[in-house]
Design a protein around this motif. Sequence first.
Motif, PDB file in Angstrom:
ATOM      1  N   LYS A 197      -9.058   5.796  -7.665  1.00 20.43           N
ATOM      2  CA  LYS A 197     -10.333   5.326  -8.209  1.00 20.43           C
ATOM      3  C   LYS A 197     -11.138   4.583  -7.136  1.00 20.43           C
ATOM      4  CE  LYS A 197      -8.370   5.040 -12.843  1.00 20.43           C
ATOM      5  NZ  LYS A 197      -7.976   4.177 -13.976  1.00 20.43           N
ATOM      6  N   SER A 198     -11.157   5.199  -5.928  1.00 18.46           N
ATOM      7  CA  SER A 198     -11.930   4.723  -4.773  1.00 18.46           C
ATOM      8  C   SER A 198     -11.360   3.472  -4.108  1.00 18.46           C
ATOM      9  CB  SER A 198     -13.396   4.458  -5.164  1.00 18.46           C
ATOM     10  OG  SER A 198     -13.987   5.640  -5.669  1.00 18.46           O
ATOM     11  N   ILE A 199     -10.212   2.993  -4.560  1.00 18.09           N
ATOM     12  CA  ILE A 199      -9.569   1.827  -3.939  1.00 18.09           C
ATOM     13  C   ILE A 199      -8.362   2.313  -3.137  1.00 18.09           C
ATOM     14  CG2 ILE A 199      -8.363  -0.351  -4.361  1.00 18.09           C
ATOM     15  CD1 ILE A 199      -9.983  -0.585  -6.965  1.00 18.09           C
ATOM     16  N   GLU A 200      -8.292   1.908  -1.869  1.00 18.39           N
ATOM     17  CA  GLU A 200      -7.204   2.390  -1.022  1.00 18.39           C
ATOM     18  C   GLU A 200      -5.844   1.908  -1.534  1.00 18.39           C
ATOM     19  OE1 GLU A 200      -5.687   2.467   3.644  1.00 18.39           O
ATOM     20  OE2 GLU A 200      -7.617   1.537   3.128  1.00 18.39           O
ATOM     21  N   VAL A 201      -4.885   2.834  -1.523  1.00 12.71           N
ATOM     22  CA  VAL A 201      -3.513   2.532  -1.928  1.00 12.71           C
ATOM     23  C   VAL A 201      -2.631   2.588  -0.682  1.00 12.71           C
ATOM     24  CG1 VAL A 201      -1.554   3.252  -3.350  1.00 12.71           C
ATOM     25  CG2 VAL A 201      -3.890   3.570  -4.188  1.00 12.71           C
ATOM     26  N   PRO A 202      -2.023   1.476  -0.275  1.00 12.21           N
ATOM     27  CA  PRO A 202      -1.178   1.493   0.923  1.00 12.21           C
ATOM     28  C   PRO A 202       0.132   2.240   0.652  1.00 12.21           C
ATOM     29  CG  PRO A 202      -1.110  -0.669  -0.135  1.00 12.21           C
ATOM     30  CD  PRO A 202      -2.129   0.119  -0.875  1.00 12.21           C
ATOM     31  N   LEU A 203       0.424   3.226   1.489  1.00 12.09           N
ATOM     32  CA  LEU A 203       1.670   3.984   1.380  1.00 12.09           C
ATOM     33  C   LEU A 203       2.433   3.916   2.689  1.00 12.09           C
ATOM     34  CD1 LEU A 203       0.530   7.315  -0.372  1.00 12.09           C
ATOM     35  CD2 LEU A 203       1.386   5.234  -1.451  1.00 12.09           C
ATOM     36  N   THR A 204       3.749   3.983   2.607  1.00 15.89           N
ATOM     37  CA  THR A 204       4.552   4.117   3.820  1.00 15.89           C
ATOM     38  C   THR A 204       4.391   5.537   4.347  1.00 15.89           C
ATOM     39  OG1 THR A 204       6.533   4.899   2.681  1.00 15.89           O
ATOM     40  CG2 THR A 204       6.238   2.499   2.868  1.00 15.89           C
ATOM     41  N   ALA A 205       4.810   5.759   5.576  1.00 17.13           N
ATOM     42  CA  ALA A 205       4.681   7.088   6.180  1.00 17.13           C
ATOM     43  C   ALA A 205       5.409   8.147   5.352  1.00 17.13           C
ATOM     44  CB  ALA A 205       5.231   7.066   7.607  1.00 17.13           C
ATOM     45  N   MET A 206       6.622   7.824   4.886  1.00 19.55           N
ATOM     46  CA  MET A 206       7.382   8.800   4.115  1.00 19.55           C
ATOM     47  C   MET A 206       6.764   9.047   2.735  1.00 19.55           C
ATOM     48  SD  MET A 206       9.878  10.876   4.507  1.00 19.55           S
ATOM     49  CE  MET A 206      10.925  10.210   5.800  1.00 19.55           C
ATOM     50  N   GLU A 207       6.233   7.991   2.115  1.00 21.59           N
ATOM     51  CA  GLU A 207       5.562   8.166   0.820  1.00 21.59           C
ATOM     52  C   GLU A 207       4.345   9.080   0.984  1.00 21.59           C
ATOM     53  OE1 GLU A 207       6.719   3.717  -0.920  1.00 21.59           O
ATOM     54  OE2 GLU A 207       4.697   4.138  -0.177  1.00 21.59           O
ATOM     55  N   TYR A 208       3.603   8.865   2.072  1.00 26.75           N
ATOM     56  CA  TYR A 208       2.427   9.693   2.323  1.00 26.75           C
ATOM     57  C   TYR A 208       2.823  11.148   2.551  1.00 26.75           C
ATOM     58  CZ  TYR A 208      -1.747  11.586   4.573  1.00 26.75           C
ATOM     59  OH  TYR A 208      -2.822  12.366   4.893  1.00 26.75           O
ATOM     60  N   ARG A 209       3.887  11.368   3.313  1.00 25.42           N
ATOM     61  CA  ARG A 209       4.344  12.738   3.573  1.00 25.42           C
ATOM     62  C   ARG A 209       4.757  13.431   2.288  1.00 25.42           C
ATOM     63  NH1 ARG A 209       7.860  10.348   8.454  1.00 25.42           N
ATOM     64  NH2 ARG A 209       6.306  10.446  10.121  1.00 25.42           N
ATOM     65  N   LEU A 210       5.470  12.725   1.437  1.00 26.59           N
ATOM     66  CA  LEU A 210       5.909  13.295   0.170  1.00 26.59           C
ATOM     67  C   LEU A 210       4.703  13.634  -0.711  1.00 26.59           C
ATOM     68  CD1 LEU A 210       7.996  14.059  -1.964  1.00 26.59           C
ATOM     69  CD2 LEU A 210       8.206  11.639  -2.541  1.00 26.59           C
TER      70      LEU A 210
ATOM     71  N   THR B  31      14.610  10.110  -4.846  1.00 28.28           N
ATOM     72  CA  THR B  31      14.361   9.472  -6.147  1.00 28.28           C
ATOM     73  C   THR B  31      13.608   8.163  -5.979  1.00 28.28           C
ATOM     74  OG1 THR B  31      16.363  10.462  -7.077  1.00 28.28           O
ATOM     75  CG2 THR B  31      15.456   8.548  -8.227  1.00 28.28           C
ATOM     76  N   VAL B  32      13.987   7.408  -4.970  1.00 26.80           N
ATOM     77  CA  VAL B  32      13.324   6.127  -4.708  1.00 26.80           C
ATOM     78  C   VAL B  32      11.866   6.347  -4.312  1.00 26.80           C
ATOM     79  CG1 VAL B  32      13.272   4.105  -3.194  1.00 26.80           C
ATOM     80  CG2 VAL B  32      15.462   4.949  -4.083  1.00 26.80           C
ATOM     81  N   TYR B  33      11.609   7.333  -3.460  1.00 30.56           N
ATOM     82  CA  TYR B  33      10.232   7.593  -3.019  1.00 30.56           C
ATOM     83  C   TYR B  33       9.355   8.053  -4.180  1.00 30.56           C
ATOM     84  CZ  TYR B  33      11.519   7.117   1.896  1.00 30.56           C
ATOM     85  OH  TYR B  33      11.942   6.627   3.114  1.00 30.56           O
ATOM     86  N   ILE B  34       9.899   8.903  -5.038  1.00 30.28           N
ATOM     87  CA  ILE B  34       9.153   9.351  -6.215  1.00 30.28           C
ATOM     88  C   ILE B  34       8.801   8.147  -7.088  1.00 30.28           C
ATOM     89  CG2 ILE B  34       9.306  10.621  -8.397  1.00 30.28           C
ATOM     90  CD1 ILE B  34       8.865  12.543  -6.173  1.00 30.28           C
ATOM     91  N   LYS B  35       9.784   7.282  -7.287  1.00 25.89           N
ATOM     92  CA  LYS B  35       9.576   6.090  -8.118  1.00 25.89           C
ATOM     93  C   LYS B  35       8.494   5.193  -7.524  1.00 25.89           C
ATOM     94  CE  LYS B  35      12.151   2.200 -10.154  1.00 25.89           C
ATOM     95  NZ  LYS B  35      11.469   1.071  -9.498  1.00 25.89           N
ATOM     96  N   ARG B  36       8.527   4.992  -6.202  1.00 22.53           N
ATOM     97  CA  ARG B  36       7.528   4.139  -5.552  1.00 22.53           C
ATOM     98  C   ARG B  36       6.127   4.741  -5.630  1.00 22.53           C
ATOM     99  NH1 ARG B  36      10.744   2.475   0.025  1.00 22.53           N
ATOM    100  NH2 ARG B  36      12.193   0.964  -0.901  1.00 22.53           N
ATOM    101  N   LEU B  37       6.035   6.046  -5.436  1.00 26.82           N
ATOM    102  CA  LEU B  37       4.729   6.698  -5.530  1.00 26.82           C
ATOM    103  C   LEU B  37       4.143   6.533  -6.929  1.00 26.82           C
ATOM    104  CD1 LEU B  37       4.954  10.086  -3.573  1.00 26.82           C
ATOM    105  CD2 LEU B  37       3.438   8.158  -3.114  1.00 26.82           C
ATOM    106  N   ARG B  38       4.986   6.699  -7.930  1.00 30.18           N
ATOM    107  CA  ARG B  38       4.501   6.546  -9.304  1.00 30.18           C
ATOM    108  C   ARG B  38       4.035   5.121  -9.575  1.00 30.18           C
ATOM    109  NH1 ARG B  38       9.146  10.266 -12.264  1.00 30.18           N
ATOM    110  NH2 ARG B  38       7.919  12.202 -12.283  1.00 30.18           N
ATOM    111  N   GLU B  39       4.757   4.156  -9.048  1.00 28.43           N
ATOM    112  CA  GLU B  39       4.364   2.762  -9.255  1.00 28.43           C
ATOM    113  C   GLU B  39       3.004   2.475  -8.626  1.00 28.43           C
ATOM    114  OE1 GLU B  39       7.675   0.734  -7.568  1.00 28.43           O
ATOM    115  OE2 GLU B  39       8.864   0.763  -9.426  1.00 28.43           O
TER     116      GLU B  39
ATOM    117  N   LEU C  92       0.575   4.961  -7.922  1.00 36.48           N
ATOM    118  CA  LEU C  92      -0.498   5.890  -8.287  1.00 36.48           C
ATOM    119  C   LEU C  92      -0.719   6.047  -9.787  1.00 36.48           C
ATOM    120  CD1 LEU C  92       0.231   8.773  -5.732  1.00 36.48           C
ATOM    121  CD2 LEU C  92      -1.376   6.871  -5.494  1.00 36.48           C
ATOM    122  N   GLU C  93       0.328   5.849 -10.565  1.00 35.76           N
ATOM    123  CA  GLU C  93       0.219   6.081 -12.005  1.00 35.76           C
ATOM    124  C   GLU C  93      -0.345   4.846 -12.717  1.00 35.76           C
ATOM    125  OE1 GLU C  93       0.881   8.916 -13.403  1.00 35.76           O
ATOM    126  OE2 GLU C  93       2.322   9.968 -12.122  1.00 35.76           O
ATOM    127  N   ASP C  94      -1.136   5.078 -13.766  1.00 36.31           N
ATOM    128  CA  ASP C  94      -1.567   3.975 -14.631  1.00 36.31           C
ATOM    129  C   ASP C  94      -0.379   3.438 -15.425  1.00 36.31           C
ATOM    130  OD1 ASP C  94      -4.215   4.112 -13.805  1.00 36.31           O
ATOM    131  OD2 ASP C  94      -4.747   5.587 -15.334  1.00 36.31           O
TER     132      ASP C  94
END
Length: 229
Positions: free
Chosen positions: A149-162, A197-205, A207-209
């Motif tokens: 929603k136009s606000i930057e979300v900080p991701l680790t390199a591996m989270e971004y790759r996934l 599994t951990v990376y999926i969980k972090r991405l959801r935390e 990016l997801e509402d």
Amino acid sequence: MKILIVEDDHTIALGLEYSLQQEGYSTITFHNVQESKQFIEANIDEIDLCLFDLSLPDGSGYELCKLVKSLRDIPVIFLTVIDDEVNVVMGLDMGADDYITKPFRIRELISRIKTILRRYSKQSMNHSLKQIAGGNIQISTLEGKVFKKSIEVPLTAMEYRLLLILANHLGQILSRAQLLEQLWDVAGDFVNDNTLTVYIKRLREKLEDDPQNPVVIKTIRGLGYKMER
């Protein structure tokens, strides 16, 4: 490549279907606005180009062009017997990519289709912003940044790759094995099943509402994960 044809003259429609299929395109044809709208709304991601007759029994090609362009940026060509500047300009202003007047030579139409599809293909290759989850999530591949929603979300390199792997396969189910293999290829780092599994969980935390009920990164039970457009 799938082309949507909306033409109320059944003879012209059959001729278009035959000629385009001979060129290797798949086609789907409707003869009115109502049925076309229902198909577009349910299947917009499957359509690569639209051919719309301008005058239809229950509306006009303008309505369909407006709907298509509001859902996805794909090429639209109008087919019409009307050949005046006002209608041409109106169609182009609505986002139509070309306008061909009946009667037309089928080879000319196919040439225009190929030219427009090539242009869109180049634009797609050069476009650096991926829109995901109804546009709520954007990935700027040039900057390596992700926005919600136009606000930057900080991701680790591996989270971004996934995330990028999932985003490059929108609408497709990727198994855990496929994700692990691609992460290994891209990163050169060891990633095991538990780590995924951990990376999926972090991405959801991030990016997801509602991370407990994900809509961006969906789990397809027994198969893997899928990300929608």
